[in-house]
Design a protein around this motif. Structure first.
Motif, short mmCIF file in Angstrom:
data_model
loop_
_atom_site.label_atom_id
_atom_site.label_comp_id
_atom_site.label_asym_id
_atom_site.label_seq_id
_atom_site.Cartn_x
_atom_site.Cartn_y
_atom_site.Cartn_z
N GLU A 42 0.85 -1.03 -0.40
CA GLU A 42 0.27 0.25 0.16
C GLU A 42 1.31 0.77 -0.05
N LEU A 43 1.89 1.83 0.73
CA LEU A 43 2.90 2.38 0.49
C LEU A 43 3.75 2.64 -0.42
N SER A 44 3.73 2.22 -1.59
CA SER A 44 4.39 2.17 -2.73
C SER A 44 3.71 2.39 -3.96
N LYS A 45 2.40 2.67 -3.34
CA LYS A 45 0.85 3.31 -4.00
C LYS A 45 0.90 4.56 -3.52
N VAL A 46 1.47 5.00 -2.72
CA VAL A 46 1.75 6.71 -1.97
C VAL A 46 2.43 7.38 -3.32
N SER A 47 1.37 8.23 -3.77
CA SER A 47 2.46 9.63 -4.16
C SER A 47 2.67 10.64 -3.83
N SER A 48 1.87 11.14 -2.91
CA SER A 48 1.27 12.40 -2.11
C SER A 48 0.74 11.89 -0.85
N TYR A 49 0.80 12.95 0.12
CA TYR A 49 0.23 12.88 1.75
C TYR A 49 0.38 14.19 1.94
N VAL A 50 -0.73 14.79 2.97
CA VAL A 50 -0.47 15.37 3.89
C VAL A 50 -1.01 14.81 5.83
N TYR A 51 -0.23 15.38 6.23
CA TYR A 51 -0.68 15.23 7.70
C TYR A 51 -0.04 16.13 8.56
N MET A 88 2.41 19.33 7.44
CA MET A 88 3.23 18.99 6.22
C MET A 88 2.60 18.38 4.84
N PHE A 89 3.62 18.38 3.88
CA PHE A 89 2.90 18.11 2.15
C PHE A 89 3.27 17.45 1.51
N TYR A 90 3.65 16.87 1.40
CA TYR A 90 4.60 15.91 0.40
C TYR A 90 4.10 15.97 -1.19
N LYS A 91 5.18 15.30 -1.98
CA LYS A 91 4.41 15.01 -3.23
C LYS A 91 6.25 14.48 -3.69
N ARG A 92 5.06 13.61 -4.71
CA ARG A 92 6.88 13.13 -5.61
C ARG A 92 6.06 13.00 -7.15
N LYS A 93 6.97 13.34 -7.65
CA LYS A 93 7.06 13.31 -9.22
C LYS A 93 7.68 12.09 -9.77
N PRO A 140 13.12 12.50 -5.35
CA PRO A 140 12.58 12.55 -4.02
C PRO A 140 11.48 13.06 -4.02
N LEU A 141 11.29 13.55 -2.79
CA LEU A 141 9.91 14.04 -2.60
C LEU A 141 10.29 15.82 -2.74
N LEU A 159 8.41 26.85 5.66
CA LEU A 159 9.46 25.48 5.15
C LEU A 159 9.18 25.12 3.39
N ILE A 160 10.36 25.22 2.86
CA ILE A 160 9.47 24.13 1.23
C ILE A 160 11.25 23.90 0.86
N GLY A 161 10.51 22.43 0.57
CA GLY A 161 11.81 22.21 0.57
C GLY A 161 11.60 21.43 -1.78
N LEU A 162 12.65 21.99 -2.40
CA LEU A 162 12.55 21.60 -3.56
C LEU A 162 13.67 20.40 -4.20
N TYR A 163 13.47 19.27 -4.86
CA TYR A 163 14.20 18.67 -5.13
C TYR A 163 14.04 18.68 -6.78
N ASN A 164 15.77 19.09 -7.58
CA ASN A 164 15.48 19.20 -9.25
C ASN A 164 16.15 17.90 -9.50
N LYS A 165 15.79 17.25 -10.35
CA LYS A 165 16.46 15.92 -10.29
C LYS A 165 16.82 15.87 -12.29
N ARG A 166 17.27 17.00 -12.90
CA ARG A 166 18.00 17.15 -13.29
C ARG A 166 19.55 17.57 -13.77
N ASN A 167 19.41 18.92 -11.99
CA ASN A 167 20.41 19.09 -12.01
C ASN A 167 20.91 18.38 -10.46
N SER A 168 20.60 16.95 -10.15
CA SER A 168 20.81 16.42 -9.00
C SER A 168 21.18 18.27 -7.56
N THR A 169 19.81 18.88 -7.91
CA THR A 169 20.36 19.73 -6.54
C THR A 169 19.09 20.13 -5.63
N HIS A 170 18.88 20.04 -4.13
CA HIS A 170 17.58 20.16 -3.63
C HIS A 170 17.80 21.54 -2.52
#
Length: 266
Positions: free
Chosen positions: A37-46, A70-75, A79-80, A96-107
């Motif tokens: 079930e956890l593997s099907k999770v693409s976003s969550y809020v708590y 807290m809001f999480y979203k997986r593209k 990562p998230l 507080l916002i955390g953004l991951y850029n897969k193209r240039n591997s930055t957080h």
């Protein structure tokens, strides 16, 4: 010659048994928490309440109990992107916002719209295991599975942990080492101990302990309702989760400005 052959077979059988035990314990843990079930999770809020025993930092807001959402979203698989809103008082909020850029591997980490940190993630796969935000979210199960696949987890044996018979594992990567404990009866993760190697004594010292407590069932996934942290023998922080929702539709705009309080409702 016969003795040598017997010894080799005994060693092989012992290693095979240890590997079987290690795999069985972890398989029971993954099944118990609901990894499918956890593997099907693409976003969550708590929604959770935090209590900390340290001065203000980029993540938390002092020693009083705070209300957080807290809001999480997986593209992709990892990562998230995440967004945290903390209610400081009746008139002031912190974002507080955390953004991951897969193209240039930055957080990129932003606090109230200001860039606080931009980090390279050249070893993204390894860093994803037991990274800080994972300890405070529901990613720890996936991180343990990744650690097992990467052979970063090794079975140590049985040991009492917080008064309960437990299975003990050792986790080691390029970035950190820690012990991981699973309850022997329930197979649930009950805690971790971050380690620091003391070269003069040729031994490890426990510097941070994290406890996962009071598991609850949320949409078929077992979640620790309370997470507590002890640092250098003293209380450091605690998180109590009150509302959780999985696979919530979250717009990308949520992870960018304007930094106004979201209107999300449970």
């Amino acid at each position: 010659m016969k003795f040598l052959l017997t010894s080799i077979l005994y060693c092989y059988s012992s290693c095979l048994l240890a590997q079987t035990t290690e795999d069985t314990i972890l398989a029971n843990y993954f099944n118990k928490v609901g990894i499918e079930e956890l593997s099907k999770v693409s976003s969550y809020v708590y929604f959770y309440r935090s209590l900390s025993n340290y001065d203000e930092s980029m993540f938390f807001t002092g020693k009083d109990s705070k209300a957080n959402i807290m809001f999480y979203k997986r593209k992709k698989q990892f990562p998230l992107n995440y967004r945290q809103e903390t209610q400081i008082d009746s008139t002031k909020s912190k974002f507080l916002i955390g953004l991951y850029n897969k193209r240039n591997s930055t957080h990129t980490l932003l606090e109230n719209g200001q860039v606080m940190h931009i980090g390279q993630m050249e070893h993204n796969k390894n860093r994803s295991i037991f990274c800080d935000y994972g300890n405070y979210s529901f990613e720890v199960c996936k991180q343990l599975m990744e650690a097992h696949k990467n052979h970063n987890l090794s079975y140590v044996g049985e040991e009492d942990f917080v008064g309960n018979a437990s299975y003990k594992y050792f986790f080691e990567s390029e970035y950190q080492s820690k012990f991981v404990f699973f309850d022997k009866e329930s197979y649930l993760l009950t805690g971790t101990q971050n380690l620091q190697f003391n070269e003069s004594e040729n031994s490890y010292k426990i510097i941070v302990e994290r406890f996962y407590e009071d598991y609850i069932d949320v949409e078929g996934i077992l979640i620790p309702k309370v997470i507590r942290t002890i640092k250098n023998g003293e209380f450091y922080d605690s998180f109590t989760f009150e509302n959780i929702k999985f696979n919530v539709t979250l717009k990308d705009d949520l992870f960018h400005e304007p930094l106004e309080k979201s209107e999300f409702s449970f």
